[in-house]
Design a protein around this motif. Sequence first.
Motif, mmCIF file in Angstrom:
data_model
loop_
_atom_site.group_PDB
_atom_site.id
_atom_site.type_symbol
_atom_site.label_atom_id
_atom_site.label_comp_id
_atom_site.label_asym_id
_atom_site.label_seq_id
_atom_site.Cartn_x
_atom_site.Cartn_y
_atom_site.Cartn_z
ATOM 1 N N LYS A 25 -7.745 -5.500 8.119
ATOM 2 C CA LYS A 25 -7.786 -5.368 6.703
ATOM 3 C C LYS A 25 -9.469 -7.067 6.790
ATOM 4 O O LYS A 25 -9.639 -7.634 7.292
ATOM 5 C CB LYS A 25 -7.763 -5.229 5.842
ATOM 6 N N THR A 48 -10.039 -1.254 6.460
ATOM 7 C CA THR A 48 -10.296 -1.658 7.782
ATOM 8 C C THR A 48 -10.756 -1.697 9.433
ATOM 9 O O THR A 48 -11.132 -0.596 9.211
ATOM 10 C CB THR A 48 -8.679 -0.461 7.727
ATOM 11 N N GLU A 64 -2.412 -6.779 9.019
ATOM 12 C CA GLU A 64 -2.418 -5.699 7.836
ATOM 13 C C GLU A 64 -0.302 -5.243 8.343
ATOM 14 O O GLU A 64 0.568 -4.349 8.495
ATOM 15 C CB GLU A 64 -2.137 -4.366 7.459
ATOM 16 N N ARG A 89 -8.304 2.608 -1.551
ATOM 17 C CA ARG A 89 -8.826 2.172 -0.679
ATOM 18 C C ARG A 89 -9.985 3.135 -0.490
ATOM 19 O O ARG A 89 -10.733 4.459 -0.718
ATOM 20 C CB ARG A 89 -8.150 2.085 0.777
ATOM 21 N N GLN A 90 -10.636 2.234 -0.762
ATOM 22 C CA GLN A 90 -12.615 2.700 -0.329
ATOM 23 C C GLN A 90 -13.244 3.639 1.024
ATOM 24 O O GLN A 90 -12.229 3.011 2.116
ATOM 25 C CB GLN A 90 -13.980 2.056 -1.107
ATOM 26 N N LEU A 112 -4.139 1.125 -2.724
ATOM 27 C CA LEU A 112 -3.945 -0.562 -2.254
ATOM 28 C C LEU A 112 -3.027 -0.921 -3.165
ATOM 29 O O LEU A 112 -3.029 -0.600 -4.389
ATOM 30 C CB LEU A 112 -5.325 -0.749 -2.129
ATOM 31 N N THR A 124 -2.920 1.880 8.370
ATOM 32 C CA THR A 124 -3.543 0.811 9.395
ATOM 33 C C THR A 124 -2.857 -0.144 10.730
ATOM 34 O O THR A 124 -2.635 -1.350 11.109
ATOM 35 C CB THR A 124 -4.395 -0.163 9.189
ATOM 36 N N SER A 173 0.920 -1.214 -0.297
ATOM 37 C CA SER A 173 -0.004 0.009 -0.268
ATOM 38 C C SER A 173 0.149 1.059 0.322
ATOM 39 O O SER A 173 2.235 1.332 0.716
ATOM 40 C CB SER A 173 -1.019 0.026 1.205
ATOM 41 N N HIS A 212 -11.755 7.089 0.101
ATOM 42 C CA HIS A 212 -11.658 7.496 1.315
ATOM 43 C C HIS A 212 -10.232 8.441 1.188
ATOM 44 O O HIS A 212 -9.088 8.069 1.272
ATOM 45 C CB HIS A 212 -10.777 6.125 3.215
ATOM 46 N N GLY A 269 -12.180 -5.074 2.458
ATOM 47 C CA GLY A 269 -11.200 -4.189 2.236
ATOM 48 C C GLY A 269 -11.140 -2.997 3.481
ATOM 49 O O GLY A 269 -10.685 -1.917 3.045
#
Length: 982
Positions: A850, A931, A872, A308-309, A302, A423, A285, A327, A929
């Motif tokens: 995640k 987190t 992660e 990343r949504q 990603l 994350t 990432s 996001h 996806g």
Amino acid sequence: MSLLIGIDVGGTNTDSVLLDPTKSKDTSRGVLAWNKSNTTSDVSFGIESAISSLFEQVPDVKKDEILAVTIGTTHFINAVIEKDKARLDKVAILRLCGPYSRTTEPFTDFPSGLKSILNGYIGFLDGGHYVHGDEVQPINETEVLEHCRKIKELDLKSVVLVGQFSPMVKDHEDKVEEIISKALPEIQIVKSYEVAGLGFLERENAAILNAAILRFAKKVILSFNAAVQRIGLTCPVLLTQNDGTILSSDIASRIPISTFSSGATNSMRGASFLCMEEDSLKDTSIIVVDVGGTTTDVGVLLPTGFPRQAASHSLVGGVRMNFSMPHVESIGLGGGSIVRVSDDIVSVGPDSVGNEILKKAVICGGEIVTATDVSIAFNDTLYDDVQIGDLKLITNKFESSTMEKFTTEVAAKLGRVIDHLRTSADPLPVLLVGGGSFIVPQELEGASKVFRPPYYNVANAIGAAMSKISGTIHTIKLLPPDSISKDTFLEKCIEEAKQHAIQRGALKSSITVVEMSHDPVPYIPNTFEFHVKVVGDVDFAKLQKAFKFEEASTIALAESGGEVLKDVTEAKEDFSIDSIDVNEYKPLINANREWIINEIDLEFLRIGTYILGCGGGGTPYPSFLDIRHLVRQGEILKVIDIKDIKNYIKDDGLIIPVGFAGSPTVAIEQLKSEELVHAARCLSQYIGKVPELVYPLEIGGGNGFTAFEVGASSRLNIPVVDCDLMGRAYPTLWQTTANACLDNFKYSPAVISNGNGNTMIISETANNVILERVVRTSLTELGTHVGKVSSPMNESQIIAGTVHKSISLAWRIGKAVCLAKQELDIENLPSRIIDSVGGPETGKFLFSGKIIDVSRKLFKGHVYGEVVIEEESESKRQMVIPFKNENIYCTIRRDKEDEGEIVCSVPDLITVIEIDTGEAIGTPDYKYGLTVFVLGIAPSNKWTDTQKALDIGGPKGFGFNEVVYNPIGKYIEPVSVIDEYS
């Protein structure tokens, strides 16, 4: 050659690039020419100028070699964010809902300033469907025509149709569209099911914004086409949408909301393209920092090459919608940010000279010190890169200490955002793009490496040019037992989505599945909601066939039509939690020890009740909006402490528990009627006594607000007791502390109502398990969602059979989350929540990572399933959580072959919380996806003191007899809000 042009029209700059996609792996990345210029008030002329500049740089390129011009623009979303009356139209909203949703009006969760601009007309009509497909009420054509007459009188240009469950059954929105089209042939009609999926309010909100921007969007998109054709190009003009894929001009003109987040997506897709040959960035990432003239957008790219949504809901201009967007965290930092130097302090932004930097920055002969001035003054090698102004004007202008403090301040601003997006504690590479990215220092907290790729300043235009093509299938299908399996039908959906992508110009060999689910629809046997999305590279040989050239009119060619006018006025907004000091806030407790609930309290309760839902109970958001509306209308909501009950009831006084039963899927689409009030009054008539107090059946999820719906001063006008029957959420009506702690206690007589003329009295059942079965069986015929009022309890039963101070507990959890957000301390949110419930003795942080897999199935109306969360980090440990509406237990395993170790189980509370927002995620919203982190919290000791209670609320109550319950901690009764603040 087969070439592409990408353009990104931002608020400050318009970036363009001419690109040869066959040379994407060369050091030049296939870029033949690029241009950056100030965005003009007339976007059409700006685009025309930008494209002309590209051809001037490469005069040998022939115009018939251009396959497509792809444009990303922020103008549509900016119109909403800026509340620009010149670009937004008033909208008529017609709800096809029967008796439902009338207590939660359209615009309920809009900022008041935006509402005042857009609210043209609201109508509640017959119509709508239940989840099983039956009509709530048939369409009344006479009623529709009467609303048309009123809309015409108001001279409105757009109407939104919102039918209950229209994403499943489109008939009513289609039928009403036909009626309106004949009566008002000039009006623009937006059908909500074409804009978004299930989630009534969020879909309606998205449709409203789409309708409000239609006129402006069509004008601007027409001007895009006109500009391209004035240059002499005859290729299709495409627009980028929120997910990094492309739309035709025609579709974008009908659903411009699909392009709202294309600016941020273009930058991240461009960053992915520019760094795809960097070995150190593969399979990891990346933090992408896109610095413009006014703001900086920071997101996570990603390993898939897509952003990343955000969670299942997104906010635009303060409006909540139910389609996913990248996001992105935005801060007021850019090349035009104003720098102020005083004593030992250097501040940077958030205000900016924006696209007036060429007039106002010191380096350009102005008098305002900007981030550009300071950055170049101490690193004149940047001057060749930036090519702005006169270097002599800033030579020796600033003290060396100014640069040090400036760098520290910029690094601190970005470091906070980067830390928020990570994350794990592991540093991530940071990729700088955007024309203002030269102001960013080369070392940032939380970054393993900071670098700018070639062509960083036009990454957004490159991202637009190299956008991909998607194909989507979203359908609900009944699959009888003797028909094909859901897995087979899912494969059919995948193939159909791929064919859609190929027809739109995708290269078949490149297509991959990026979203895939087949979730059962509760209470509808053998019925599943299928959702598939595929993405593929552009098949350049088929591009022009897939997207037709759309010739603009002669008038459009002669006139720009793209001038962006502004009429922005500041409107007084409603209360926001951000406007108060959360740490200093004190709730209102009157002289009678009554807690008078206000908007701040409701916001804390909205967050806290969902965290206590343990994945179930349904989102409290619709109920929160309903109750907030009551408060704003002047309604009085009172909460009393359990020890003060005797002051409110007579010797035989009654205290009733209230709540909804049914599917969370239905709750977000079928907004309330007056089910609970109907049921409460019916029970009162049946037993011949008037209830004097009320409390929620369960504090977890949407039912945490139900007592306020009944107790409000305009309803039954009775106080709410600070207690409930679960201390959390449970899936069945018999999993309550009263059933566990009181001998032979029965919830009958009970009343259920669906709010549409169907109310049932269940006078007696042998036990509460039978009552549960009767209610669940009736649900299917009543729309799978009913209000329920159970047998009243007296004072002694309330004291012995309920969880005390549960409203206080939810309030404290919500306050902890809001305080962490206000103090920018989301990183320590797990410990803050644990402290709010009693401290380390009471709860534990269990896991973070995640979501990588979710499976669901339906059994007797309940959704059973399993979610897998993966760390992660290098260890890649996984947490597996089975659920039955609510989370049941959680296991940590080293890999898929490992059986793992159970670290927490019911009756302990297992709650899954999104890392980025600090808000709970319900089991219906688990998706790949996201987190998250997972907490375990000790339950009320009424669930653990007896074997009977453990059999009801522990693993055995869910059918997991082999799971041994080991307490996560020690229960500490919450401090009453009333006691603390009296």
